[in-house]
Design an enzyme around this catalytic site. Structure first.
Site, PDB file in Angstrom:
ATOM      1  N   ASP A  93       0.859  -1.187   0.000  1.00 36.05           N
ATOM      2  CA  ASP A  93       0.000   0.000   0.000  1.00 36.05           C
ATOM      3  C   ASP A  93       0.899   1.243   0.000  1.00 36.05           C
ATOM      4  O   ASP A  93       1.849   1.307  -0.770  1.00 36.05           O
ATOM      5  CB  ASP A  93      -0.941  -0.050   1.211  1.00 36.05           C
ATOM      6  CG  ASP A  93      -2.072   0.968   1.128  1.00 36.05           C
ATOM      7  OD1 ASP A  93      -3.078   0.696   0.442  1.00 36.05           O
ATOM      8  OD2 ASP A  93      -1.928   2.052   1.732  1.00 36.05           O
ATOM      9  N   TYR A 128      -3.350  11.146   1.869  1.00 40.41           N
ATOM     10  CA  TYR A 128      -3.877  11.041   0.505  1.00 40.41           C
ATOM     11  C   TYR A 128      -3.872  12.405  -0.180  1.00 40.41           C
ATOM     12  O   TYR A 128      -3.465  12.528  -1.342  1.00 40.41           O
ATOM     13  CB  TYR A 128      -5.289  10.469   0.526  1.00 40.41           C
ATOM     14  CG  TYR A 128      -5.331   8.977   0.729  1.00 40.41           C
ATOM     15  CD1 TYR A 128      -5.529   8.114  -0.336  1.00 40.41           C
ATOM     16  CD2 TYR A 128      -5.163   8.423   1.997  1.00 40.41           C
ATOM     17  CE1 TYR A 128      -5.565   6.744  -0.158  1.00 40.41           C
ATOM     18  CE2 TYR A 128      -5.189   7.051   2.189  1.00 40.41           C
ATOM     19  CZ  TYR A 128      -5.391   6.222   1.100  1.00 40.41           C
ATOM     20  OH  TYR A 128      -5.402   4.854   1.277  1.00 40.41           O
ATOM     21  N   HIS A 171      -4.865  -7.583  -0.293  1.00 43.63           N
ATOM     22  CA  HIS A 171      -4.162  -6.324  -0.096  1.00 43.63           C
ATOM     23  C   HIS A 171      -3.364  -6.281   1.201  1.00 43.63           C
ATOM     24  O   HIS A 171      -2.261  -5.735   1.242  1.00 43.63           O
ATOM     25  CB  HIS A 171      -5.179  -5.184  -0.120  1.00 43.63           C
ATOM     26  CG  HIS A 171      -4.562  -3.821  -0.096  1.00 43.63           C
ATOM     27  ND1 HIS A 171      -3.811  -3.330  -1.143  1.00 43.63           N
ATOM     28  CD2 HIS A 171      -4.564  -2.851   0.854  1.00 43.63           C
ATOM     29  CE1 HIS A 171      -3.399  -2.107  -0.854  1.00 43.63           C
ATOM     30  NE2 HIS A 171      -3.829  -1.797   0.355  1.00 43.63           N
TER      31      HIS A 171
END
Length: 456
Positions: A226, A376, A431
């Site tokens: 990630d 982000y 993930h």
């Protein structure tokens, strides 16, 4: 005559190789200051301070009060996890959290490894530092830094750490013996949050390179998934002489190449031309589904966090139930997208509820959800940044798990990672691979390090 030609060719090749090496791009960056206000005159306090995760009765009473005051919302009939976290499943999670989950016991589990903090660029960086459990006399250790992503934490690696520090790499009975450093990303868990705008993945990479240097490591390996995959990639771009090898399990393309675009257009018709395997074809095509509809279905959170993280984050910071719903839904869908069809989201098919709630509690007790979401915005506001165009030259290994959010065939990976030493299609996993399949991850990671060490 032929000997002269051969010598000329060899000399020309050596000159070309030397020229290429001198042209290798190294990512450039400048030191920052992310603490509140102006930097102190004397600079950072570079001391390394022991740290212990703590708990209190007041903390638990506040949590229980908020859990008891939650206002349930009914899910639509036959909706499973297609609308997000199913309310009936969430109610069961909250009931377990309230009555059976033991945070104190989990704190003891977290504290089984030594924790530390040190200040770098104004941020108190938290990390776990674990040395091999039994090191033969005279044996050397090889350091490795493990970097998590969102909505994970350093706790993701707690199943992996003992496998790395106790095991010896396959085929190499003399080592290497791994020494693990597992930090919390700044703004995540127990690392301090930046107080200023602009702290992106390159800044985190610079901080972690400084951390490894402060701990006395001149060379080390790096692993991430990630955001951790991007941060460790940036670490290798910034300090290619320090990062001996890079191992990642998430390698989405940040700068599409001609080869990648051509493979998208022709790969289904001529798979062997691009080295596509049956697994590649299954994950890449049909393009409308994999590149349009699936990202649209799963990326709403990304748009929110990449634009206005503080608004939603404030609500999640006040509500433990809202926080759990927001995080646990990702541990369902991102582990296996077919889990959306299950009433319980398949949450406990791959993880224990204790481990899932411990990850949530790290966010809750540290109050880090807002700062973690800001990461982000800081990264997406700098799309097309220099690091997206700089190749990675250090030895690289990629573990390709079948249920990862985005699949990257070997051809695509090599566009960015020019020294790809291993590309391993994994038998299972999604993930959160290090947490879901620590055994598979340890096996691939140890094999990559062993191979790289031997070639060195």
């Amino acid at each position: 005559m032929w000997s002269e030609v051969l010598v000329t060719v060899v000399m020309g090749a050596l000159v070309y190789w030397g020229f290429r090496r001198t042209r290798r791009k190294v990512l450039k960056t400048e030191d920052g200051w992310w603490g509140a206000g102006a930097p102190p005159v004397g600079g950072d306090d570079d001391s390394i301070r022991p740290f212990t995760i703590s708990h209190s009765q007041e903390e638990m009473e506040d949590l229980y009060r908020r859990l008891d005051a939650t206002r349930p919302v009914s899910s639509l009939e036959d909706s499973q996890f297609h609308y997000g976290m199913n309310s009936q499943c969430l109610a069961q999670v909250v009931a377990y959290w309230r009555r059976d989950y033991d945070w104190r016991r989990q704190v003891d589990k977290i504290n089984q490894y030594p924790h530390y903090k040190t200040t770098i660029e104004g941020i108190d960086v938290h990390y776990v530092h674990v040395k091999p459990q039994s090191l033969p006399v005279g044996a050397r250790t090889v350091p490795i830094v493990l970097v998590h992503g969102w909505p994970g934490s350093f706790y993701e690696f707690y199943g992996l750490i003992p496998l790395l520090t106790a095991a010896v790499a396959p085929g190499n009975t003399d080592g290497p013996h791994l020494e693990v450093i597992c930090p919390s990303l700044p703004g995540y868990g127990f690392s301090g949050a930046p107080h200023k705008k602009g702290f992106n993945s390159v800044c985190a990479a610079r901080v972690f390179n400084k951390l490894m240097s402060r701990l006395g490591f001149q060379q080390y390996y790096a692993h991430g998934g990630d955001w951790g995959g991007l941060v460790t990639t940036n670490m290798a771009q910034l300090e290619p002489e320090a990062v001996k090898g890079l191992h990642i399990n998430f390698a989405p393309s940040t700068s599409p190449s001609v080869a990648m675009v051509t493979s998208l257009m022709l790969g289904r018709l001529f798979p062997s031309l691009f080295g596509f395997t049956p697994f590649d074809l299954q994950r890449v095509f049909p393009l409308k589904e994999t590149l349009l509809w699936e990202p649209l279905r799963e990326s709403g959170y990304m748009h929110i966090q990449g634009t206005k993280p503080d608004t939603v984050g404030r609500g999640l910071n006040d509500s433990p139930v809202g926080l759990a719903a927001y995080i646990l839904e990702k541990f369902s869908t991102w582990t296996d997208k077919s889990f959306k069809n299950l009433e319980d989201g398949g949450l406990t098919r791959k993880f224990s509820l204790d481990d899932l709630l411990t990850n949530v509690m790290i966010y809750w007790t540290s109050g880090c959800i807002v700062s973690s979401m800001r990461f982000y915005k800081e990264n997406f506001s700098q799309l097309g940044a220099p690091h997206t165009k700089v190749p990675v030259y250090v030895p690289t290994g990629v573990a390709c798990f079948p249920n990862e959010l985005m699949h990257a065939p070997r051809l695509w990976v090599k566009q960015k990672y020019h020294n790809l030493r291993s590309y391993s299609p994994m038998a299972r996993g999604g993930h959160f691979a290090a947490m879901e399949e620590p055994g598979l991850m340890a096996e691939d990671l140890l094999a990559f390090i062993s191979m790289t060490e031997k070639k060195r």
